[in-house]
Enzyme design. Structure first.
Site, mmCIF file in Angstrom:
data_model
loop_
_atom_site.group_PDB
_atom_site.id
_atom_site.type_symbol
_atom_site.label_atom_id
_atom_site.label_comp_id
_atom_site.label_asym_id
_atom_site.label_seq_id
_atom_site.Cartn_x
_atom_site.Cartn_y
_atom_site.Cartn_z
ATOM 1 N N LYS A 34 7.243 10.397 86.613
ATOM 2 C CA LYS A 34 6.551 9.297 87.289
ATOM 3 C C LYS A 34 7.491 8.182 87.737
ATOM 4 O O LYS A 34 7.274 7.579 88.786
ATOM 5 C CB LYS A 34 5.470 8.711 86.374
ATOM 6 C CG LYS A 34 4.295 9.652 86.118
ATOM 7 C CD LYS A 34 3.268 8.957 85.239
ATOM 8 C CE LYS A 34 2.308 9.926 84.575
ATOM 9 N NZ LYS A 34 1.414 10.633 85.487
ATOM 10 N N HIS A 50 -10.320 10.208 82.371
ATOM 11 C CA HIS A 50 -9.327 10.624 83.365
ATOM 12 C C HIS A 50 -9.516 12.035 83.882
ATOM 13 O O HIS A 50 -8.629 12.599 84.501
ATOM 14 C CB HIS A 50 -7.894 10.454 82.836
ATOM 15 C CG HIS A 50 -7.648 9.080 82.305
ATOM 16 N ND1 HIS A 50 -8.008 7.947 82.997
ATOM 17 C CD2 HIS A 50 -7.119 8.652 81.134
ATOM 18 C CE1 HIS A 50 -7.690 6.885 82.280
ATOM 19 N NE2 HIS A 50 -7.171 7.271 81.140
ATOM 20 N N ARG A 97 0.579 21.153 94.522
ATOM 21 C CA ARG A 97 -0.136 22.430 94.421
ATOM 22 C C ARG A 97 -1.496 22.285 95.085
ATOM 23 O O ARG A 97 -1.849 21.199 95.538
ATOM 24 C CB ARG A 97 -0.336 22.785 92.949
ATOM 25 C CG ARG A 97 -1.020 21.615 92.221
ATOM 26 C CD ARG A 97 -1.482 21.953 90.851
ATOM 27 N NE ARG A 97 -1.764 20.773 90.059
ATOM 28 C CZ ARG A 97 -2.896 20.078 90.085
ATOM 29 N NH1 ARG A 97 -3.882 20.435 90.882
ATOM 30 N NH2 ARG A 97 -3.062 19.006 89.320
ATOM 31 N N GLU A 114 3.126 -0.699 84.278
ATOM 32 C CA GLU A 114 2.442 -0.948 85.544
ATOM 33 C C GLU A 114 1.408 -2.040 85.395
ATOM 34 O O GLU A 114 0.847 -2.237 84.324
ATOM 35 C CB GLU A 114 1.668 0.310 85.974
ATOM 36 C CG GLU A 114 2.499 1.338 86.656
ATOM 37 C CD GLU A 114 1.682 2.531 87.101
ATOM 38 O OE1 GLU A 114 0.442 2.559 86.909
ATOM 39 O OE2 GLU A 114 2.299 3.451 87.661
HETATM 40 P P1 ADP Z 1 -1.739 11.414 84.034
HETATM 41 O O1 ADP Z 1 -0.592 12.047 84.786
HETATM 42 O O2 ADP Z 1 -1.465 11.278 82.560
HETATM 43 O O3 ADP Z 1 -3.059 12.026 84.350
HETATM 44 P P2 ADP Z 1 -2.027 9.294 86.006
HETATM 45 O O4 ADP Z 1 -0.899 8.405 86.340
HETATM 46 O O5 ADP Z 1 -2.372 10.371 86.973
HETATM 47 O O6 ADP Z 1 -1.780 9.889 84.545
HETATM 48 O O7 ADP Z 1 -3.314 8.417 85.746
HETATM 49 C C1 ADP Z 1 -4.515 9.001 85.275
HETATM 50 C C2 ADP Z 1 -5.683 8.070 85.494
HETATM 51 O O8 ADP Z 1 -5.461 6.837 84.803
HETATM 52 C C3 ADP Z 1 -5.943 7.663 86.943
HETATM 53 O O9 ADP Z 1 -6.752 8.602 87.637
HETATM 54 C C4 ADP Z 1 -6.636 6.330 86.767
HETATM 55 O O10 ADP Z 1 -8.010 6.541 86.476
HETATM 56 C C5 ADP Z 1 -5.961 5.736 85.552
HETATM 57 N N1 ADP Z 1 -4.815 4.870 85.925
HETATM 58 C C6 ADP Z 1 -3.552 5.248 86.210
HETATM 59 N N2 ADP Z 1 -2.774 4.198 86.538
HETATM 60 C C7 ADP Z 1 -3.555 3.110 86.453
HETATM 61 C C8 ADP Z 1 -3.336 1.693 86.660
HETATM 62 N N3 ADP Z 1 -2.155 1.208 87.014
HETATM 63 N N4 ADP Z 1 -4.392 0.884 86.490
HETATM 64 C C9 ADP Z 1 -5.602 1.340 86.096
HETATM 65 N N5 ADP Z 1 -5.861 2.636 85.881
HETATM 66 C C10 ADP Z 1 -4.858 3.523 86.057
#
Ligand code: ADP
Length: 652
Positions: free
Chosen positions: A116, A235, A297, A200
């Protein structure tokens, strides 16, 4: 075009890929684990190769065996589907080194998006907006804490190697930062062997909107509009749609432009998804969306994009992997109507979405769409198939397309109400409740909606009198006498055999439901024993139900009610005051059995180990006793299955 491809996956996605390959005249090779030998994807493929035992680490994740299967069968290319090895760059290298084509992006593209922090740095450089925060190399706590203060609380600590929400911690106050950081690091270290994090800005009430992109090996990249996947629980996506509700031309232009930039920055080839997090607290604004990650993908929810564009994304994947130019230019891709996809799972929504297993004794999906709409069911199971504890318990994806959002959503509601599944606990009623939720229906969805309304969305109303009556009638055997036509009038002819009403007793969960069934003046009636001592007399309505192994399931719209029809033999046992039994508290696999029939056991003695939800649960004897029957090692059990039966106990 390829003559033959191997599909390194199972379930609905393997079946879906086979269908397109067949239409294109491409032969298919399936791979399967022992648990899947009789499964639908194996039956559908032209050839199938066994790759190992049921656990994924011994089958679907063993790249070496999959490549060997491709070489053995003369397949020229490997389609990874989603999950499993689809985003594993080492697997891509292995495929390419074997002289085969990987139907997907290059290993370099996957690596670029794999972490990431590196992905965010790369995207920032490419001019793609990223979530404000710190994603640098330095990791000391003083620096990270000062960055968090700079960003402004609340913040989100994320494992750079993260996935599935692991190693992610929301922090609301500076005082909690140090502890959240060490716990995120511990979790990340354990899950990914990498404890580096990024910090973040936490976006409040965010929406998840993603853009489907497609690149080829000739430098072209297009987008196929957006999907909204904000309806999530922990999620995980629940219902996805395209386009995003409330999308404006300006916002779409900004998001799709950013997505194309992202794809071009890594010379992306094949199908990919750029996931954005959107702050929609003031509507969709072009300065309020940020890159979250790229999935390199085909995505589970790709059918909604196919429904609104008329493009077969798997066909494009095959063409691009074979070296063709993208079949359409950007200005030739049009958006038509609205589509929804609901993920139908074997799970118990009311009990914290606990995954369920079981045999699908009855399985029926609607096939007739209302005028102006079209339906699509993506499934990898047939009636009689088993949902095992080894893999994702998805049963099907129900997809509806309509000319506008309301028509499509109504269509989804109808589709869920008409779906009939018996033999496992399913989330149909939860999906229907979400589809009917006023906020969801109005397009006002953020990723926290389901969490906030969970109790309401997962509540199952008590079965109505009509439902109980239908179950009672079915169990009474009286309905079996009816021939075609209206069972109630057809029964009239038997009136004289049943002058005396029969008593029928059924189990509903922990409860016992009792009723009388009889025929009077040529009409069948059911008399329910109401709780207050009153009786409720009614003529059962015509209602869909399914009888299966000691049960009857009644379908009342999207809610299904399952009643246990006592086995006369069981009742004989009870009458003798004889046995008591130990039931599985959850679906799982009987991993180890430590006692045998005939054994005398003492209270607290471990009898067997049940593996469920990737954890082992030791099941002990609840009291001293003699075992009459015990589950077999290696067997899969559903929730409530008898694991151990004890002999009659003296002195109790
Ligand atoms: P992972 O790879 O562990 O699934 P992600 O970065 O894709 O993590 O984030 C998963 C979920 O977490 C997102 O779909 C969103 O719902 C929430 N999320 C991610 N980043 C943020 C953020 N900066 N603020 C609020 N919610 C977030």
């Amino acid at each position: 075009m390829f003559k033959k491809i191997l599909i390194a996956n199972r379930g609905e996605i393997a079946c879906r890929i086979i269908r397109t390959a067949r239409r294109m005249g491409v032969a298919t090779v399936a791979v399967y684990s022992d648990a899947d030998a009789g499964s639908m994807h194996v039956a559908m493929a032209d050839e199938a190769v066994r790759i190992g035992p049921a656990p994924v680490t011994e089958s679907y994740l063993v790249g070496e065996r999959i490549v060997a299967a491709a070489l053995e069968t003369g397949a020229q290319a490997i389609h990874p589907g989603y999950g499993f090895l689809s985003e594993n760059p080492d697997f891509v290298d292995r495929v390419v080194d074997a002289g085969l084509v990987f139907i997907g992006p290059s290993a370099a593209s996957i690596r670029a998006m794999g972490l990431k922090d590196a992905a965010k740095r790369l995207m920032e450089k490419a001019g793609v907006p990223v979530v404000p925060g710190y994603h640098g190399e330095a990791q000391d706590i003083v620096l990270l804490a000062s960055k968090a203060t700079e960003i402004g609380y609340p913040v989100l600590i994320k494992a750079r190697a993260g996935g599935g929400g692991r190693g992610m911690r929301r922090v609301d106050h500076p005082g909690d930062f140090a502890e959240a950081l060490s716990s995120a690091r511990r979790e990340a270290k354990a899950a990914f062997g990498d404890d580096r994090v990024l910090v973040e800005k936490y976006v409040e009430k965010p929406r998840h909107i993603e853009v489907q992109v497609f690149g080829d090996n000739h430098g072209n990249a297009v987008h196929l509009f957006e999907r909204d996947c904000s309806a999530q629980r922990r999620h995980q996506k629940v219902i996805e749609e395209a386009p995003a509700p409330g999308m404006t031309d300006e916002m779409r232009a900004a998001m799709t432009e950013a997505a194309i930039k992202a794809a071009k920055a890594i010379a992306y080839s094949g199908a990919g998804t750029i996931e954005f997090i959107v702050d929609a607290s003031q509507g969709l604004r072009p300065d309020r969306f940020w890159f979250m990650e790229m999935n390199t993908r085909l995505q589970v929810e790709h059918p909604v994009t196919e429904m609104i564009t008329g493009v077969d994304l798997v066909e494009w994947q095959l063409r691009v992997a074979h070296g063709e130019v993208l079949p359409l230019r950007q200005d030739e891709i049009e958006l038509d109507g609205h589509a929804f996809e609901a993920r139908l799972y074997a799970e118990d929504a009311a009990r914290g979405f606990l995954p369920a297993t079981g045999t699908l004794h009855h399985l029926w999906f609607p096939d007739e769409a209302a005028p102006g709409t079209s339906l699509r069911v993506e499934t990898g199971v047939r009636e009689g198939d088993t949902i095992s504890p080894f893999y994702d318990p998805m049963i099907a994806k129900l997809v509806v397309h309509g000319p506008d959002r309301k028509t499509a959503l109504d269509g989804l509601g109808d589709m869920l109400a008409e779906t009939e599944i018996a033999g496992s606990t399913v989330n149909t009623a939860f999906l229907a409740a979400l589809a009917a939720d006023p906020d969801f229906a109005s397009g006002d969805v953020d990723t926290g909606l389901i969490g906030r309304k969970q109790d309401e969305l997962t509540a199952i109303p008590a079965p109505s009198g009509a439902v109980v009556a239908a179950a009672v009638l079915s169990a009474s055997g009286l309905s079996d006498m009816a021939n075609a036509g209206d069972p109630w009038s057809a029964l009239a002819g038997y009136a004289h055999f049943h002058a005396t009403p029969r008593r029928v007793t059924l189990g509903y969960g922990e409860e016992v439901v009792s009723a009388k069934v009889g025929v009077e003046a040529g009409r069948t009636f059911v008399e329910l024993d109401a709780r207050d001592g009153e009786t409720l007399r009614l003529l059962p309505p015509s209602i869909n139900l399914a009888r299966w192994l000691g049960h009857v399931s009644v379908f009342d719209g999207p809610v299904s009610y399952t009643f246990a029809v006592p086995d006369p033999l069981d009742r004989a046992d009870e009458a003798g005051g004889g046995t008591d039994s130990l039931r599985a508290p959850m679906p799982g696999l009987v991993k180890v059995v430590r006692a045998a029939a005939g054994d005398s056991v003492t209270k607290g003695q471990p009898l067997l180990i049940l593996e469920a939800m990737k954890m082992e649960h030791s099941i002990a004897a609840p009291h001293d006793g003699v075992i009459v029957e015990i589950a077999t090692e290696g067997s899969q059990v559903s929730d409530g299955t008898v694991l151990v039966r004890f002999a009659e106990q003296a002195g109790e």
